[in-house]
Design a protein around this motif. Sequence first.
Motif, PDB file in Angstrom:
ATOM      1  N   UNK A 174       4.664   9.040  32.524  1.00 24.53           N
ATOM      2  CA  UNK A 174       5.659   8.481  31.610  1.00 24.53           C
ATOM      3  C   UNK A 174       7.007   8.381  32.285  1.00 24.53           C
ATOM      4  N   UNK A 175       7.537   7.156  32.368  1.00 18.94           N
ATOM      5  CA  UNK A 175       8.802   6.941  33.063  1.00 18.94           C
ATOM      6  C   UNK A 175       9.985   6.726  32.148  1.00 18.94           C
ATOM      7  N   UNK A 176       9.920   7.288  30.916  1.00 18.36           N
ATOM      8  CA  UNK A 176      11.080   7.250  30.032  1.00 18.36           C
ATOM      9  C   UNK A 176      12.087   8.309  30.437  1.00 18.36           C
ATOM     10  N   UNK A 177      13.146   8.507  29.642  1.00 18.07           N
ATOM     11  CA  UNK A 177      14.166   9.498  30.001  1.00 18.07           C
ATOM     12  C   UNK A 177      13.615  10.895  30.245  1.00 18.07           C
ATOM     13  N   UNK A 178      12.717  11.385  29.375  1.00 17.06           N
ATOM     14  CA  UNK A 178      12.183  12.733  29.556  1.00 17.06           C
ATOM     15  C   UNK A 178      11.400  12.840  30.857  1.00 17.06           C
ATOM     16  N   UNK A 179      10.547  11.849  31.142  1.00 20.65           N
ATOM     17  CA  UNK A 179       9.769  11.877  32.366  1.00 20.65           C
ATOM     18  C   UNK A 179      10.636  11.838  33.609  1.00 20.65           C
ATOM     19  N   UNK A 180      11.637  10.958  33.603  1.00 14.66           N
ATOM     20  CA  UNK A 180      12.545  10.846  34.745  1.00 14.66           C
ATOM     21  C   UNK A 180      13.326  12.143  34.939  1.00 14.66           C
ATOM     22  N   UNK A 181      13.765  12.747  33.840  1.00 13.80           N
ATOM     23  CA  UNK A 181      14.585  13.951  33.947  1.00 13.80           C
ATOM     24  C   UNK A 181      13.793  15.155  34.439  1.00 13.80           C
ATOM     25  N   UNK A 182      12.566  15.346  33.938  1.00 10.08           N
ATOM     26  CA  UNK A 182      11.787  16.491  34.411  1.00 10.08           C
ATOM     27  C   UNK A 182      11.316  16.271  35.841  1.00 10.08           C
ATOM     28  N   UNK A 183      10.992  15.030  36.203  1.00 12.91           N
ATOM     29  CA  UNK A 183      10.602  14.746  37.590  1.00 12.91           C
ATOM     30  C   UNK A 183      11.774  15.008  38.532  1.00 12.91           C
ATOM     31  N   UNK A 184      12.979  14.588  38.110  1.00 12.94           N
ATOM     32  CA  UNK A 184      14.161  14.841  38.924  1.00 12.94           C
ATOM     33  C   UNK A 184      14.457  16.326  39.058  1.00 12.94           C
ATOM     34  N   UNK A 185      14.249  17.089  37.983  1.00 16.33           N
ATOM     35  CA  UNK A 185      14.501  18.533  38.017  1.00 16.33           C
ATOM     36  C   UNK A 185      13.548  19.234  38.978  1.00 16.33           C
ATOM     37  N   UNK A 186      12.269  18.851  38.952  1.00 15.15           N
ATOM     38  CA  UNK A 186      11.311  19.447  39.893  1.00 15.15           C
ATOM     39  C   UNK A 186      11.630  18.988  41.314  1.00 15.15           C
ATOM     40  N   UNK A 187      12.085  17.731  41.463  1.00 14.71           N
ATOM     41  CA  UNK A 187      12.503  17.235  42.763  1.00 14.71           C
ATOM     42  C   UNK A 187      13.661  18.041  43.334  1.00 14.71           C
ATOM     43  N   UNK A 188      14.600  18.420  42.476  1.00 15.22           N
ATOM     44  CA  UNK A 188      15.706  19.259  42.938  1.00 15.22           C
ATOM     45  C   UNK A 188      15.219  20.636  43.384  1.00 15.22           C
ATOM     46  N   UNK A 189      14.241  21.186  42.663  1.00 19.88           N
ATOM     47  CA  UNK A 189      13.657  22.458  43.084  1.00 19.88           C
ATOM     48  C   UNK A 189      13.008  22.293  44.461  1.00 19.88           C
ATOM     49  N   UNK A 190      12.310  21.187  44.665  1.00 17.25           N
ATOM     50  CA  UNK A 190      11.667  20.928  45.949  1.00 17.25           C
ATOM     51  C   UNK A 190      12.693  20.833  47.076  1.00 17.25           C
ATOM     52  N   UNK A 191      13.773  20.108  46.822  1.00 19.91           N
ATOM     53  CA  UNK A 191      14.734  19.845  47.893  1.00 19.91           C
ATOM     54  C   UNK A 191      15.678  21.019  48.154  1.00 19.91           C
ATOM     55  N   UNK A 192      16.088  21.743  47.100  1.00 25.60           N
ATOM     56  CA  UNK A 192      17.141  22.733  47.267  1.00 25.60           C
ATOM     57  C   UNK A 192      16.702  24.184  47.055  1.00 25.60           C
ATOM     58  N   UNK A 193      15.699  24.411  46.220  1.00 26.93           N
ATOM     59  CA  UNK A 193      15.368  25.788  45.831  1.00 26.93           C
ATOM     60  C   UNK A 193      14.264  26.392  46.673  1.00 26.93           C
ATOM     61  N   UNK A 194      13.225  25.609  46.945  1.00 27.00           N
ATOM     62  CA  UNK A 194      12.048  26.158  47.637  1.00 27.00           C
ATOM     63  C   UNK A 194      12.416  26.804  48.968  1.00 27.00           C
ATOM     64  N   UNK A 195      13.199  26.128  49.790  1.00 25.59           N
ATOM     65  CA  UNK A 195      13.516  26.664  51.117  1.00 25.59           C
ATOM     66  C   UNK A 195      14.407  27.906  51.043  1.00 25.59           C
ATOM     67  N   UNK A 196      15.126  28.086  49.927  1.00 25.50           N
ATOM     68  CA  UNK A 196      16.003  29.246  49.785  1.00 25.50           C
ATOM     69  C   UNK A 196      15.283  30.454  49.196  1.00 25.50           C
ATOM     70  N   UNK A 197      14.439  30.217  48.206  1.00 27.40           N
ATOM     71  CA  UNK A 197      13.857  31.326  47.463  1.00 27.40           C
ATOM     72  C   UNK A 197      12.370  31.546  47.744  1.00 27.40           C
ATOM     73  N   UNK A 198      11.728  30.584  48.391  1.00 32.68           N
ATOM     74  CA  UNK A 198      10.314  30.721  48.735  1.00 32.68           C
ATOM     75  C   UNK A 198      10.156  30.409  50.222  1.00 32.68           C
TER      76      UNK A 198
END
Length: 443
Positions: A174-198
Amino acid sequence: FSKIKRMLTTGKERIVIIGGGFAGLNLIKSLDRNRCDVILVDRHNYHSFPPLFYQIASSGLDPGSINFPLRRELYRKLKKGNTGFSMGTALSVDPENKTVTTDRETISYDKLIIAIGTTNNFFNMPQLKEKVFTLKSTPQALRCRNEILDRLERASITESDEERRQLLSFVVVGGGPTGVEIAGAIGEMKRYVVKREYPSLKPSELSVTIIEGSQKILGAMSEISSHRAEKYLSDLMVTVKTGVVMTDYDGNTVTLDSGDKLQAGMVIWTAGVTGCPLEFIGHELKRGKGNRLIVDGVNKVKGLQDIYAVGDIAIMPGVDPKFPDGHPQLAQTAIQQAKLLARNLNNGKQEEFRYKDKGTMATVGRNRAVADIGGLHAGGFVAWILWMMVHLISILGMRNKITVLINWIWAYFSYQTSLRLLIFPEKFPSSAHMTDSCDTDPG
């Protein structure tokens, strides 16, 4: 229920409202208490702010920041004595006897206003209900958060490359606002959080894919905003697939109508909604698109007397020239319909509804958002600031506004949050009546 029973003897017109969302709460605030008594029925004892469910799911906010006790709003803030609240899931309406039956009691009414909203639509694939994760309520958002964090923890200790890739493969449908927002949030975890905390994980091992059946994401927004959002998702290492539809999911692999298959350890479903089920005894109502109740220009349900519907559950075709097929299912639609209906009921008028489009916006992550406001198509940091301001204003309660703002500021500068807590509920003792009833999706 002693307060509700006392209300039955006041002699005033009794208005029952089913649903304490944007529409229901604005109705209660706007109705003239000198003319009527009001009973609010809701399956939860709190009002939620659905646009930020994805932030709970991605550990950006805690549930208390966007959920507000209904009793506090009704009794402490509104201070309206002739107001009742009944927690329960509405099951049926008897238009002849003018009663509403919930899973706990039966309540009589003079006028009934239905504002129960929508639930997940699996488009004739009911088997998905037990396999995918959804974002239509706070419990569902918490379930998503736990699953995402649990997968990161399990992936960080497994020695199997194949198992790690499976655990860290996320597909958003689903590419509506909710889908785009949760995909972006997980993308931010991938780009910024994983390398710092995992540190045992590589960001490249985590995959995020968003699937949209139409030719663009954010289909209700402009082409400019859609293209911007796709670029922002790409910057966050999210793969966007448009023009394809998911036809099956076996718990490990997503099958597309093109015949392609995608590895998917976790699927988050945001593809569509359908009206929450509600039986009308003795009446077979013709439903509109998405199982919504068809209403006339003053939000009266067609074919019934003294029953109205507002918000996402209502569809108003052929009334507003600008929206011949019905209005968008947005918070602003629900709020505007509720306020007009309250004015009509207060004054005995029949003014027809005309939607005032105040714009649409979506955020993809830090400094990344899109906004369509009139002829303006904003993007990037400016749209992100606008998005934050609008959502902060809309949240109930000054304490909640401050809490959310502090969380956002802290996360902005540090990329850290104290909310990545993996807290599972205990299994026993079981309590069968404590369920999110409307999430029994009709398919």
